[in-house]
Scaffold this active site. Structure first.
Site, PDB file in Angstrom:
ATOM      1  N   THR A   1      25.444  36.981  35.297  1.00  0.00           N
ATOM      2  CA  THR A   1      23.977  36.976  35.230  1.00  0.00           C
ATOM      3  C   THR A   1      23.445  37.768  34.050  1.00  0.00           C
ATOM      4  O   THR A   1      22.453  37.391  33.436  1.00  0.00           O
ATOM      5  CB  THR A   1      23.412  37.605  36.527  1.00  0.00           C
ATOM      6  OG1 THR A   1      23.953  36.894  37.621  1.00  0.00           O
ATOM      7  CG2 THR A   1      21.909  37.527  36.583  1.00  0.00           C
TER       8      THR A   1
ATOM      9  N   ASP B   1      30.444  32.203  35.351  1.00  0.00           N
ATOM     10  CA  ASP B   1      30.032  32.939  36.544  1.00  0.00           C
ATOM     11  C   ASP B   1      31.328  33.556  37.071  1.00  0.00           C
ATOM     12  O   ASP B   1      32.353  32.875  37.137  1.00  0.00           O
ATOM     13  CB  ASP B   1      29.459  31.949  37.563  1.00  0.00           C
ATOM     14  CG  ASP B   1      28.911  32.631  38.801  1.00  0.00           C
ATOM     15  OD1 ASP B   1      27.718  32.506  39.061  1.00  0.00           O
ATOM     16  OD2 ASP B   1      29.706  33.281  39.518  1.00  0.00           O
ATOM     17  N   SER B   2      31.286  34.811  37.443  1.00  0.00           N
ATOM     18  CA  SER B   2      32.554  35.482  37.747  1.00  0.00           C
ATOM     19  C   SER B   2      33.209  34.961  39.027  1.00  0.00           C
ATOM     20  O   SER B   2      34.349  35.326  39.318  1.00  0.00           O
ATOM     21  CB  SER B   2      32.383  36.992  37.790  1.00  0.00           C
ATOM     22  OG  SER B   2      31.822  37.401  39.008  1.00  0.00           O
ATOM     23  N   SER B   3      32.520  34.126  39.778  1.00  0.00           N
ATOM     24  CA  SER B   3      33.188  33.512  40.933  1.00  0.00           C
ATOM     25  C   SER B   3      34.227  32.496  40.466  1.00  0.00           C
ATOM     26  O   SER B   3      35.072  32.062  41.234  1.00  0.00           O
ATOM     27  CB  SER B   3      32.166  32.858  41.860  1.00  0.00           C
ATOM     28  OG  SER B   3      31.334  33.879  42.351  1.00  0.00           O
TER      29      SER B   3
ATOM     30  N   THR C   1      43.719  48.112  55.117  1.00  0.00           N
ATOM     31  CA  THR C   1      42.786  48.121  56.248  1.00  0.00           C
ATOM     32  C   THR C   1      41.516  47.322  55.973  1.00  0.00           C
ATOM     33  O   THR C   1      41.077  47.216  54.821  1.00  0.00           O
ATOM     34  CB  THR C   1      42.407  49.569  56.648  1.00  0.00           C
ATOM     35  OG1 THR C   1      41.364  49.519  57.631  1.00  0.00           O
ATOM     36  CG2 THR C   1      41.924  50.392  55.469  1.00  0.00           C
ATOM     37  N   GLN C   2      40.961  46.777  57.055  1.00  0.00           N
ATOM     38  CA  GLN C   2      39.674  46.082  56.928  1.00  0.00           C
ATOM     39  C   GLN C   2      38.520  47.066  56.782  1.00  0.00           C
ATOM     40  O   GLN C   2      37.415  46.683  56.433  1.00  0.00           O
ATOM     41  CB  GLN C   2      39.432  45.204  58.168  1.00  0.00           C
ATOM     42  CG  GLN C   2      40.371  44.032  58.248  1.00  0.00           C
ATOM     43  CD  GLN C   2      40.203  43.200  59.511  1.00  0.00           C
ATOM     44  OE1 GLN C   2      39.192  43.272  60.193  1.00  0.00           O
ATOM     45  NE2 GLN C   2      41.207  42.403  59.821  1.00  0.00           N
ATOM     46  N   CYS C   3      38.786  48.353  57.075  1.00  0.00           N
ATOM     47  CA  CYS C   3      37.731  49.363  56.920  1.00  0.00           C
ATOM     48  C   CYS C   3      37.471  49.580  55.438  1.00  0.00           C
ATOM     49  O   CYS C   3      38.385  49.511  54.622  1.00  0.00           O
ATOM     50  CB  CYS C   3      38.166  50.698  57.523  1.00  0.00           C
ATOM     51  SG  CYS C   3      38.410  50.639  59.292  1.00  0.00           S
TER      52      CYS C   3
END
Ligand code: ASP
Length: 345
Positions: A17, A61-63, A279-281
């Site tokens: 962007t 676009d960085s995606s 971890t998902q944390c």
């Protein structure tokens, strides 16, 4: 006293962007060239820093980011490494943490600042956050103390804060303050002055840049959730040709203790596939063995990822596998702090 030489900074524009300006006729967003950038930010001409720029032929676009683009960025840095004092990489914010993590592994022996930045609003929009981000990123990339760069690592600068790149996550898609570094302190804060957190900055021992451009993306991701089925787990772990699995677990690295699940993991590890536990944390670390629900994982050879972010886990594996190291060597290196990505206790 001899006058201090002006710092030289190279801006590498990859897309995102930040570099989009509105076409006055079609009103759609399109990438700028460097002249358009200086037209939008006249302050750049006042800098006591010599600026140059390289724009990628096809800004993205960085995606749409891909390891081949990381290689292109790394090679651009390599080619220009001895010509400038620092680099600013303009990049979309969506996958900026992956790119920063990946570059931190690819550029071993780095002794100059590589500052990634971007924005949530295009540079041509009045309320853009891009101007401040670029201006301060350039200042940091050109900052020296006693003739030496202050920052000698890959960083992200966003919304008044400088972060170690491989510790960041993008956590907000709407606020200007889009990044966090939950397990590592901020490297600098920009207020009236830029205050560097000197103790937190990386102090590289190796002074010679070595660029590693072999990356291997034969990696699968297994994100656990209560109720994950055997069939889904198998479809991921038994993917043909994978060399590693990043397993996103609960809390301090915990997973279901059901026999079928442990058996699937055992078989995967037996095949020489590396299973890395993160971890998902967002904050904290994996401590395999703390709970009964992770003791099994440790026993069968799952590798604890400590406080690695998911972004750093994926890119570190790509880097290590790319060096075609044996499984044993990959496992050894995974547990070492290579580029400041890991807190070793
Ligand atoms: N989608 C854009 C990108 O990552 C968002 C941004 O630039 O921040 O390229």
């Amino acid at each position: 006293m001899a006058p201090q030489q002006k710092s030289k900074v190279l801006i590498i524009y990859t897309g995102g962007t930040i570099g989009m300006i509105q076409d006055p006729h079609s009103h759609s967003l399109k990438p700028f060239d460097f002249n358009a950038l200086t037209a939008q930010i006249p302050e750049l001409k006042k800098f006591d820093i010599e600026l140059s720029s390289i724009s990628f032929k096809k800004p993205i676009d960085s995606s749409n980011m891909h390891p081949t683009v990381w290689v292109e960025i790394a090679n651009t840095i390599k080619t220009n490494y001895n010509k400038v004092d620092g680099f600013v990489v303009l990049h979309g914010s969506d996958t900026m943490s992956f790119t920063a993590s990946s570059l931190s592994f690819m550029l071993q022996g780095l002794n100059k600042p590589i500052i990634l930045t971007g924005s949530q609003l295009p540079i041509g929009i009045i309320r853009t956050d891009g101007k401040e981000n670029i201006i301060t990123a350039i200042e940091i990339a050109g900052a020296k103390h006693k003739g030496q760069p202050i920052v000698k690592e890959v960083c992200i600068y966003f919304e008044y804060k400088l972060y170690r790149g491989n510790r960041t996550i993008k956590y907000n898609s709407q606020h200007f303050d889009a990044f966090k570094s939950p397990n590592y302190p901020v490297l600098a804060e920009a207020g009236i002055e830029i205050n560097y957190n000197k103790h937190a900055l990386l102090k590289p021992k190796n002074k010679k840049l070595n660029v590693y451009t072999e990356l291997n993306n034969d990696i699968a991701v297994l994100k656990l959730f209560p109720g994950i089925s055997k069939k889904i787990t198998q479809s991921i772990l038994q993917t043909k040709g994978i060399r590693a699995v990043v397993m996103e677990t609960f809390g301090a690295g915990n997973a279901t203790t059901q026999d079928w699940f442990i058996d699937e993991l055992k078989q995967t590890i037996k095949k020489g596939i590396v299973v890395l536990n993160v971890t998902q944390c967002q904050e904290g670390e994996v401590m395999q063995g703390k709970y009964e629900t992770s003791a099994q994982l440790k026993k069968i050879g799952v590798i604890g990822g400590y406080d690695l972010t998911f972004e750093a886990a994926v890119t570190k594996l790509m880097f290590l596998l790319g060096q075609s190291k044996s499984t044993k060597e990959v496992i050894k290196q995974l547990q070492k702090n290579i580029s400041g990505e890991l807190t070793m206790v």
